[in-house]
Design an enzyme around this catalytic site. Sequence first.
Site, mmCIF file in Angstrom:
data_model
loop_
_atom_site.group_PDB
_atom_site.id
_atom_site.type_symbol
_atom_site.label_atom_id
_atom_site.label_comp_id
_atom_site.label_asym_id
_atom_site.label_seq_id
_atom_site.Cartn_x
_atom_site.Cartn_y
_atom_site.Cartn_z
ATOM 1 N N PHE A 62 0.813 -1.223 0.000
ATOM 2 C CA PHE A 62 0.000 0.000 0.000
ATOM 3 C C PHE A 62 0.842 1.266 0.000
ATOM 4 O O PHE A 62 0.371 2.331 -0.374
ATOM 5 C CB PHE A 62 -0.931 0.011 1.230
ATOM 6 C CG PHE A 62 -0.248 0.430 2.514
ATOM 7 C CD1 PHE A 62 -0.161 1.763 2.868
ATOM 8 C CD2 PHE A 62 0.337 -0.516 3.365
ATOM 9 C CE1 PHE A 62 0.481 2.149 4.042
ATOM 10 C CE2 PHE A 62 0.982 -0.138 4.526
ATOM 11 C CZ PHE A 62 1.055 1.201 4.866
ATOM 12 N N LYS B 138 -1.298 -7.741 -8.813
ATOM 13 C CA LYS B 138 -2.376 -7.703 -7.818
ATOM 14 C C LYS B 138 -2.090 -6.491 -6.949
ATOM 15 O O LYS B 138 -1.131 -6.469 -6.187
ATOM 16 C CB LYS B 138 -2.443 -8.970 -6.954
ATOM 17 C CG LYS B 138 -3.726 -8.991 -6.120
ATOM 18 C CD LYS B 138 -3.620 -9.731 -4.818
ATOM 19 C CE LYS B 138 -2.838 -9.040 -3.757
ATOM 20 N NZ LYS B 138 -3.413 -7.762 -3.248
ATOM 21 N N ARG C 84 -5.854 -1.399 -0.391
ATOM 22 C CA ARG C 84 -5.924 -0.112 0.321
ATOM 23 C C ARG C 84 -5.651 1.060 -0.611
ATOM 24 O O ARG C 84 -6.158 2.158 -0.415
ATOM 25 C CB ARG C 84 -4.933 -0.108 1.488
ATOM 26 C CG ARG C 84 -5.379 -1.011 2.632
ATOM 27 C CD ARG C 84 -4.248 -1.320 3.587
ATOM 28 N NE ARG C 84 -3.784 -0.145 4.311
ATOM 29 C CZ ARG C 84 -2.853 -0.191 5.262
ATOM 30 N NH1 ARG C 84 -2.309 -1.354 5.598
ATOM 31 N NH2 ARG C 84 -2.475 0.892 5.884
ATOM 32 N N SER D 280 5.513 -6.688 4.596
ATOM 33 C CA SER D 280 6.085 -6.935 5.925
ATOM 34 C C SER D 280 6.860 -8.255 5.952
ATOM 35 O O SER D 280 6.633 -9.142 5.121
ATOM 36 C CB SER D 280 4.967 -6.976 6.971
ATOM 37 O OG SER D 280 4.225 -8.169 6.805
ATOM 38 N N CYS E 3 10.057 1.228 3.742
ATOM 39 C CA CYS E 3 11.039 0.278 4.261
ATOM 40 C C CYS E 3 12.442 0.851 4.269
ATOM 41 O O CYS E 3 13.364 0.216 4.769
ATOM 42 C CB CYS E 3 10.993 -1.022 3.463
ATOM 43 S SG CYS E 3 11.433 -0.790 1.732
ATOM 44 N N GLU F 23 9.764 -3.112 13.703
ATOM 45 C CA GLU F 23 9.369 -2.156 12.661
ATOM 46 C C GLU F 23 8.114 -1.411 13.110
ATOM 47 O O GLU F 23 7.142 -2.041 13.556
ATOM 48 C CB GLU F 23 9.101 -2.888 11.341
ATOM 49 C CG GLU F 23 8.741 -1.941 10.216
ATOM 50 C CD GLU F 23 8.701 -2.626 8.856
ATOM 51 O OE1 GLU F 23 8.189 -3.749 8.772
ATOM 52 O OE2 GLU F 23 9.196 -2.014 7.873
#
Lengths: 147, 487
Positions: free
Chosen positions: B151, B175, B179, B228, B283, B387
């Site tokens: 997202f 894909k 969100r 994640s 990230c 994180e």
Amino acid sequence: MKLVTMAAVMSFVTKIEGDSEKFYQELAGKYPETEETFLSFAKQNKRNEKFIKQTYFGVITDTIEACYSFEGLDTGDYEFDADSDLGSTLTDIAKKALEIEDKIQAFYIRAAELSNSMMADVPRVLRKTAQKREDRKLKLKSILDKA
Amino acid sequence: MEVKTLQNYINGEWVDSKSSDLEEVRNPARDELLCHVPLSTREEVDLAVKSAKDAFHDWRNTPPVTRARYLHRLIELMEENFDELSIIQSTEHGKTIDESRGETRRGIEMVEVATGIPSLMQGFNLEDIASGIDEYGIYQPLGVFCTLAPFNFPFMVPLWFFPFAIAAGNTFIVKSSPRTPMSQVKLFELLDDIALPPGVVNLVNGATDAANQLMEHPDIEGVTFVGSTPVGRIVYRKCGETGKRVIAQCGAKNFIVIMPDANLDSSMVSLMSSFFGNAGQRCLSGTNALVVGDDVFYKEFVDKFVDAASKIRVGDGLDESVQMGPLQNLASKERVAGVIEQGVKEGAKLLLDGRKLNLVGDVPEGCFLNPTVFGNVTPDMSLAREEIFGPVASILRASDLDEALKIMDANPYGNAGSIFTTSGKSARQFQHEADVGNVGVNIGIVAPMAFFPFSGRKDSFFGVTHGQGRDVIRFFTEIKVVIQRWF
């Protein structure tokens, strides 16, 4: 208005170059003896905006500090009245144009200083645009001397 | 006003999903409903895979230079639609307009690099491996690949992969994130305009079910994922079970080492961008500032950092005076607020509390947090270990660079790390020893350019080759070795 992001700086560049372009176009119609000079200024205004934006949007991935670099840049210090006041003499007009050029040049110099932490392309293009104002000011002074 | 439901793009056509399972896409800055996104049915996902599989044969036989020409046309359209693409990203995600423009530009750079495919996928050869016998290696595409998009960079991340994949002769399924699916829809409108052969690229809206189906599908050759670490582990395992190639670029906990010789005034802008850009939802964000030096330097750093963070203007990212947008949704905000609470409980010193909102303009408080800064954070605290993915900075201390590197090394993540210093010796040691994939020297966000791989190590990456650059070309191709003799 305080400018704190590069996005806001870009919008202000559009405004000052656009106002300045309109100013010189109107003068070109009013003063045939300096028409060529004023039209060349107007053309350069358009190019300046394009060149600055092209540079910035070309390197924007590497200037993500853009959101944080411009503290202390206030449009109030650089705004100008672009009314060409067509009833004035060429001397008055040239003086006014010089004032405008001083303000625009000061803006670019300060913006270049504040963007020094970004990729060098951005401050470099701002400094170059400020330098171009120096040439323009010489031409305006020459008009003033002849008037 | 009627709220639009997004369509899928399958086999070169826009098609309505038959799914009755719809999710809302909301503008997090304004708390406005933007559209509905369908969670596509199994049949629709299957159809996308079939369409991509059917298109593969002809597409791989299209000369690379012709394939590249499609991408040249895409670049032109992306430039023409630069502003619209950027505004959509800010609207669906909340990031500032400059951040979105940066994302758009980076996306275009990916396509630009992928147009070099006639050079990038060249093989190699050796004449006379034995007298009169030659041997050479050629790189060939493999089939259908897919990406499971995150997202936080909804427009750019699929572009890390699919331009390279299709340039190499594969076909592809995106894909998108449920969100933030709108910028991919706009991108696929441009892809539709360049008239690629039907099935070469396909867009499927959906969530976990669609992702699982793609990972399990026998006709998918490989999966790319950005998200994640816990989900990345699942992707890596599932793809391993079904024999697929995988690039899983995962979570991070990036350290920024501040040496006592660093030029703090010059560095602060870069640090603000690193810690609070994209509202910390990336990230490559700095999250742990690891300050090396004595008490005087530590205090100087903390004072300057907190002062700069407290001045950041937070609001709707489409307002040009705004420097940081909201979290992408309410759940993210609540999760990050919980992290702040936990940090306080663990004994860190809350120097700037972003829960006390100070917003620019008339925006609902909904998804917003202001920047938060913690001092006296120790490596064992959850603030330093886990994180956060939000605008929260932790300041830690180390006595010297060796200790700083040890603290970094003990952290399970290895996405990126930076050092701010004026010492070449310290920079060299950091570059050599830091166990991270992407290293910055006086750079806050170490985002590799499109022609370099986006690296990552430890729990931040699962796979062999990375996204972008030559790595991703290798991922999307397999070498075939030919030994040849003529009588």
